[in-house]
Each structure stands twice: as C-alpha cells, then as structure tokens.
Design a protein around this motif. Structure first.
Motif, PDB file in Angstrom:
ATOM      1  N   VAL A 125       1.220  -1.081  -0.202  1.00 26.54           N
ATOM      2  CA  VAL A 125       0.208   0.155  -0.178  1.00 26.54           C
ATOM      3  C   VAL A 125       0.640   0.771   0.115  1.00 26.54           C
ATOM      4  O   VAL A 125       0.229   2.404  -0.322  1.00 26.54           O
ATOM      5  N   LYS A 126       2.441   1.215   0.407  1.00 23.46           N
ATOM      6  CA  LYS A 126       3.723   2.310   0.068  1.00 23.46           C
ATOM      7  C   LYS A 126       3.135   2.515  -0.389  1.00 23.46           C
ATOM      8  O   LYS A 126       3.784   4.007  -0.389  1.00 23.46           O
ATOM      9  N   ALA A 127       3.257   1.796  -2.363  1.00 22.52           N
ATOM     10  CA  ALA A 127       3.182   2.317  -3.402  1.00 22.52           C
ATOM     11  C   ALA A 127       2.136   3.812  -3.725  1.00 22.52           C
ATOM     12  O   ALA A 127       2.729   4.795  -4.464  1.00 22.52           O
ATOM     13  N   ASN A 128       1.280   3.274  -3.310  1.00 23.50           N
ATOM     14  CA  ASN A 128       0.092   4.376  -3.762  1.00 23.50           C
ATOM     15  C   ASN A 128      -0.999   3.894  -3.195  1.00 23.50           C
ATOM     16  O   ASN A 128      -1.558   3.366  -3.141  1.00 23.50           O
ATOM     17  N   ALA A 129      -1.678   4.910  -2.020  1.00 21.19           N
ATOM     18  CA  ALA A 129      -2.664   3.904  -1.303  1.00 21.19           C
ATOM     19  C   ALA A 129      -3.621   4.634  -1.040  1.00 21.19           C
ATOM     20  O   ALA A 129      -4.916   5.015  -0.360  1.00 21.19           O
ATOM     21  N   LEU A 130      -4.337   5.946  -1.945  1.00 20.76           N
ATOM     22  CA  LEU A 130      -5.140   6.740  -3.010  1.00 20.76           C
ATOM     23  C   LEU A 130      -6.458   5.204  -2.803  1.00 20.76           C
ATOM     24  O   LEU A 130      -5.991   3.776  -3.079  1.00 20.76           O
ATOM     25  N   GLY A 131      -7.459   5.364  -2.181  1.00 23.30           N
ATOM     26  CA  GLY A 131      -8.877   4.320  -1.427  1.00 23.30           C
ATOM     27  C   GLY A 131      -9.016   4.090  -2.843  1.00 23.30           C
ATOM     28  O   GLY A 131      -9.488   2.763  -3.178  1.00 23.30           O
ATOM     29  N   GLU A 155       4.850  -8.684  -2.508  1.00 26.54           N
ATOM     30  CA  GLU A 155       3.908  -8.115  -2.168  1.00 26.54           C
ATOM     31  C   GLU A 155       4.597  -6.595  -3.598  1.00 26.54           C
ATOM     32  O   GLU A 155       5.513  -5.974  -2.863  1.00 26.54           O
ATOM     33  N   PRO A 156       4.144  -6.864  -4.509  1.00 21.90           N
ATOM     34  CA  PRO A 156       4.637  -5.487  -5.526  1.00 21.90           C
ATOM     35  C   PRO A 156       3.465  -4.366  -4.789  1.00 21.90           C
ATOM     36  O   PRO A 156       3.309  -4.318  -4.964  1.00 21.90           O
ATOM     37  N   GLY A 157       4.396  -3.139  -5.822  1.00 15.91           N
ATOM     38  CA  GLY A 157       4.200  -1.880  -4.573  1.00 15.91           C
ATOM     39  C   GLY A 157       4.169  -0.858  -6.446  1.00 15.91           C
ATOM     40  O   GLY A 157       2.915  -0.994  -7.207  1.00 15.91           O
ATOM     41  N   ARG A 158       4.422  -0.637  -6.151  1.00 19.22           N
ATOM     42  CA  ARG A 158       5.223  -0.182  -7.906  1.00 19.22           C
ATOM     43  C   ARG A 158       4.924  -0.284  -9.010  1.00 19.22           C
ATOM     44  O   ARG A 158       4.926   0.196 -10.089  1.00 19.22           O
ATOM     45  N   TYR A 159       5.418  -2.411  -9.350  1.00 19.22           N
ATOM     46  CA  TYR A 159       5.109  -2.383 -10.426  1.00 19.22           C
ATOM     47  C   TYR A 159       3.802  -1.733 -11.136  1.00 19.22           C
ATOM     48  O   TYR A 159       3.020  -2.050 -11.933  1.00 19.22           O
ATOM     49  N   ASP A 202       3.876   3.249 -13.855  1.00 19.53           N
ATOM     50  CA  ASP A 202       3.416   3.433 -15.163  1.00 19.53           C
ATOM     51  C   ASP A 202       0.956   4.058 -15.378  1.00 19.53           C
ATOM     52  O   ASP A 202       1.450   3.833 -16.301  1.00 19.53           O
ATOM     53  N   ALA A 203       0.809   3.789 -14.034  1.00 18.28           N
ATOM     54  CA  ALA A 203      -0.365   4.135 -14.086  1.00 18.28           C
ATOM     55  C   ALA A 203      -0.857   5.503 -13.630  1.00 18.28           C
ATOM     56  O   ALA A 203      -1.844   5.918 -14.133  1.00 18.28           O
ATOM     57  N   ALA A 239       3.468  16.622 -18.199  1.00 15.63           N
ATOM     58  CA  ALA A 239       3.492  15.630 -17.571  1.00 15.63           C
ATOM     59  C   ALA A 239       4.316  15.217 -17.033  1.00 15.63           C
ATOM     60  O   ALA A 239       5.715  15.020 -18.295  1.00 15.63           O
ATOM     61  N   ILE A 240       4.901  14.782 -16.249  1.00 17.66           N
ATOM     62  CA  ILE A 240       5.756  14.089 -15.630  1.00 17.66           C
ATOM     63  C   ILE A 240       5.283  12.572 -15.954  1.00 17.66           C
ATOM     64  O   ILE A 240       4.818  12.113 -14.357  1.00 17.66           O
ATOM     65  N   GLY A 241       6.173  12.093 -15.700  1.00 14.49           N
ATOM     66  CA  GLY A 241       5.702   9.827 -16.304  1.00 14.49           C
ATOM     67  C   GLY A 241       6.581   9.247 -15.343  1.00 14.49           C
ATOM     68  O   GLY A 241       7.254   9.838 -14.102  1.00 14.49           O
ATOM     69  N   ASN A 242       5.094   7.932 -14.972  1.00 16.22           N
ATOM     70  CA  ASN A 242       5.438   7.253 -14.054  1.00 16.22           C
ATOM     71  C   ASN A 242       5.381   7.663 -12.586  1.00 16.22           C
ATOM     72  O   ASN A 242       6.799   7.495 -12.104  1.00 16.22           O
ATOM     73  N   ALA A 243       5.140   8.248 -12.495  1.00 16.77           N
ATOM     74  CA  ALA A 243       4.973   9.454 -11.290  1.00 16.77           C
ATOM     75  C   ALA A 243       3.288   8.464 -10.256  1.00 16.77           C
ATOM     76  O   ALA A 243       2.817   9.346  -9.396  1.00 16.77           O
ATOM     77  N   GLY A 244       2.738   7.675 -10.117  1.00 22.77           N
ATOM     78  CA  GLY A 244       2.446   6.615  -9.888  1.00 22.77           C
ATOM     79  C   GLY A 244       2.571   5.918  -8.518  1.00 22.77           C
ATOM     80  O   GLY A 244       1.163   5.385  -7.567  1.00 22.77           O
ATOM     81  N   ALA A 245       3.175   5.947  -8.722  1.00 18.36           N
ATOM     82  CA  ALA A 245       4.301   5.123  -7.490  1.00 18.36           C
ATOM     83  C   ALA A 245       5.228   6.197  -5.809  1.00 18.36           C
ATOM     84  O   ALA A 245       5.707   6.475  -7.206  1.00 18.36           O
ATOM     85  N   TYR A 246       4.612   5.989  -4.940  1.00 17.10           N
ATOM     86  CA  TYR A 246       5.361   7.523  -4.353  1.00 17.10           C
ATOM     87  C   TYR A 246       5.504   8.291  -4.825  1.00 17.10           C
ATOM     88  O   TYR A 246       6.613   9.072  -4.921  1.00 17.10           O
TER      89      TYR A 246
END
Length: 464
Positions: A60-66, A294-298, A302-303, A389-396
């Motif tokens: 969840v720490k990669a992106n905790a958005l509900g 337990e992946p997060g970033r993957y 890129d989403a 636009a700054i890419g690969n910003a969905g994780a951390y």
C-alpha cells in the motif's frame, strides 16, 4: 476493459493522450496527479498470470489512494500495510482481516494500540514483526494472533541504496536467529504463520542475480523451520519446548516481498516477468508453504502522471531554467533518490508549429537547489503557460508529498471506464495551518493521532 494480453508490458509517457491530460488541468488545476485505474488492473493481471501459484499482496505504501486499493482488491490482491493508517485504509477499501498484513518496522505505540483494537474485530489479521521487542509489546497488549516474522537475509538490491532493505540492520531479525525466535513466539501462544523478507525496491533486470540469491536464502530458511518441526520429537528438553517446535510449522506462507522494478527511462526494457517468476520458484525450491509476493511500484508507477504548469522561463548562464508549480513537495523522488522521470511538454505536442529542441532544467518553486526534476534535458523549447507531464508518477508520488514551505498538497484525479473524477481534493493553506489553530483554541486533538488511541503506558511513554 482491455485484456491483459493486449496491453503493453510498460506504458510510456508518450502513450498518454495529450489532449485528455490538458483537459484535466483545465478542469482540476495544477499541479495534478492522474491515476489510470484500468492500467492498474492490467498490471495486476499481468503479474498474476506470471505468478499463478502465489498469493499477491499490494504494498500500500506505493500509492494508498482509496480508489487504487479498491481496484486492486477487486482484482484479487491482498493488502500489505506499513502502518496502522494504511491498515485502516485497507479495511475501508473493503478488505477483510484475512486479506490484510500489517508489516511493522519499529512500530509506534499508537500504531500497536490501534492494530490490537482492530484485531479484535478482524481476528484473521496478520501482523509481521521484525524484532523480539515488538513481539513483547504485542504480548503486553494481549495480542496472540497470527504472527509472521520478518527476517534479515543479509542481501539487498534496489534502485538506490536508501531502499535496499534486505541487508539493512533496521529490517528484520537476523536469519540465523529466526528459528529460535519463532519457537519462543509459539511457546508464548502466538499463532506463527509465516516468514517474510524484502530485498529492496525497484529491482532491475541486472540485479536479478541478487534477487535470486535472496529468494534462495528464504527457501533455505523455510526448510530449516520445517526441519525443526521434524526433529522436535528427538530433541531434549521440556514437553513445552517440543510443543513450541511443533507449533512453528508447517508455515502457511513464505513472503519474499516485492521490489519488481519498472523502466523509468525511455530506453529501458521492462522486466521479463515470466523469467522472474521462473527464477523465483527455482530459487525458492520445494517448500511446505505457499509463496507470497507483495509488489507495489509495479502496479501503479506507469499508471500515473503528474501534470504541472510552467510559470517561468529563464535563460541562465549554462541552461534554460523552466520553472513549474510542482516541486519536491509534490514529487520528491528526483531530489531524494536522484531518480529519473520522463518529462513531456503537452502543449508543444498539441501545438501546430514544431518547436526547437534545446537543453532545459525543469525546477520547482521550493527554496532548495535540489528542487529540480531534470537538468539540461533535451525538450521542445518551453514557454510560460505550457503544461508538462511527468511520467511514472503513480508510485511514491503523492505518498511522499509534503507541506514544506507551507505548500498545500495537490489534487488527484482517477480515470476509469473512460471518465475522470476527482479522487482527492487539493489542499489549501487553511488545511496546512488547521492543526495550529486547533491547538491555539484549546483542542484536545494534539493528544491523539487522528482516530488512533493515545499512546499506551505499556511502552512506558506519556502523552505530552
């Protein structure tokens, strides 16, 4: 909904629709995080297809958005949480206790108090501990539920030394002491269910040898635990000691963490997931337990993109400085890890006139020399009013955003089924200063952390 077989293994920044992103900035303002939930789902399905025999938890720490938690939970992911706050988010996203792992790293007393309270309502919750001290603190609070031990195998990998956790002394019990710690925990009445470790974050293709060695050590440890079970009848010692050894095994699962990297640079190839999965299973070997990852970033990197307005263009001595309204308070990874993120000028892409490409330094509004997203990068000549636009910003990205310089955090929008919706409103300066006003007005909220209980005297601490 796109079938996973038809979705690309990596989504480059160039694949995002420039006109759609420009429309989002026009409607929701800047800076703005955008997360494509369909891409999150595609990434989950791709990884699940490579690891059909594994239990998959989302870190969840990669992106905790509900919205992200709900989407991944709907796809079948469990949720691995690093704090009580993340556990609360996971439960609110619809996960049951059996689908949630709380992985404690030197957990604050408030966290443990809240977790134990939550455990009473969710008895299938799994708590992963990385020290004997934490086991003692749980016992003092009356917890004797599902316990997983985080071990330190002495090997780490990842995109930066700050995220290579597998060998860092901060994380886990030394692997050579794991069996003794597990036996003691079982003897004290805990329900010992697994062992866990995590090699690091953002493991790339050229680090797979380290990942393979790490997984092999976890397999060896799992078999050592099983051997302790088989040898329990012949051990000398009390009947309680033998029963403790029996209670250690068989383990339900061996959790080898996540860390699967994604390509941030345009010329980087994505991980070959099938090869990674085969190497993981081969390195782990035969074990009487289920593999857990337990992946997060993957799932989310890129989403997501970060959109930012250009407010200043300045000719400096050796470069052109492009000032934007996002900064290290919005996306700290470049400043903290020297991380590379692709950058695209959406306005230039939509402009009928082709622009000259020149080296540019994209910098934020924070009063720090490290507040830059790139230095001397070749980009179409930027003008004030452009949108980048700054890419690969969905994780951390948002997860590490902060209020330094009293700057409010940005808004977040999610894309789903062809529609965009606001998922998290933009903060205001009033949001930043609200805790001070409450303190000055005599509020008691400074004695608690959100809805979490006050610090317990169990840890010999006092609320001040």
């Amino acid at each position: 909904m796109t079938d996973v077989a038809d979705s690309p293994s990596v989504r480059r920044l160039s694949a995002w629709d420039a006109a759609e992103l420009q429309t989002l900035v026009d409607e929701y303002g800047s800076p703005l995080y955008v997360l494509d939930l369909e891409r999150v789902r595609q990434n989950y399905r791709r990884l699940a297809a490579a690891f059909p025999d594994a239990d998959i938890l989302y870190a969840v720490k990669a992106n905790a958005l509900g919205d992200a938690l709900a989407a991944l939970h709907e796809e079948g992911a469990g949720l691995e949480c690093a704090s009580a706050g993340e556990v609360q988010r996971a439960l609110e996203a619809g996960a049951s206790g059996s689908e949630v792992h709380y992985t404690a790293v030197n957990p604050p007393a408030r966290d443990l108090d809240w977790i134990v309270d939550a455990w009473h309502d969710n008895p299938e919750l799994t708590v992963t501990v990385g020290s004997e001290d934490t086991i003692d603190r749980l016992a003092d609070r009356g917890y004797d539920g599902r316990l997983c031990l985080r071990v330190n195998p002495g090997i780490g990998a990842g995109h930066h030394e700050k995220v290579q956790t597998g060998a860092a002394a901060k994380f886990g019990v030394p692997a050579e002491r794991a069996v003794d710690v597990l036996e003691d925990a079982a003897d004290r009445g805990f329900d010992v269910v697994g062992i866990h470790s995590h090699v690091g974050s953002g493991v790339s293709s050229d680090q797979l040898d380290s990942h393979r060695e790490f997984v092999a050590r976890m397999g060896d440890l799992a078999r050592e635990v099983s051997e302790a079970l088989r040898a329990s009848d012949s051990r000398t010692g009390s009947e309680a000691t033998r029963e403790a050894s029996e209670a250690v095994g068989p383990l339900e699962f061996v959790d080898v963490g996540g860390g699967f990297g994604v390509p941030y640079r345009e010329d980087e190839a994505p991980l070959d997931l099938a090869s990674v999965a085969d190497a993981t299973r081969e390195a782990l070997g035969e074990i009487d337990a289920r593999l857990t990852i337990e992946p997060g970033r993957y799932f989310v990197a890129d989403a997501g993109v970060l959109l930012t307005d250009v407010n200043t263009v300045k000719a400096a001595r050796d470069t052109t400085v492009v000032g934007v309204d996002a900064g290290m308070t919005t996306l700290i990874r470049p400043a903290m890890y020297d991380a590379y993120h692709p950058i695209r000028n959406l306005t230039a892409d939509l402009d009928a006139d082709e622009r000259e490409t020149i080296p540019q330094t994209v910098a934020g509004p924070i009063c720090e020399s490290g507040d830059v997203f790139c230095a001397d990068r070749e980009l179409p000549a930027t003008e004030r009013g452009d949108v980048l636009a700054i890419g690969n910003a969905g994780a951390y990205g948002y997860e590490m955003a902060n209020q330094y310089n009293s700057r409010p955090r940005p808004a977040s929008v999610v894309l789903e089924d062809g529609d965009a919706r606001l998922a998290r409103r933009r903060e205001t300066v009033d949001d930043v200063t609200q805790p001070e006003r409450e303190a000055h007005n005599g509020s008691e909220t400074d004695r608690k952390t959100d809805d979490h209980p006050a610090v317990s005297d169990t840890d010999n601490q006092r609320v001040r």
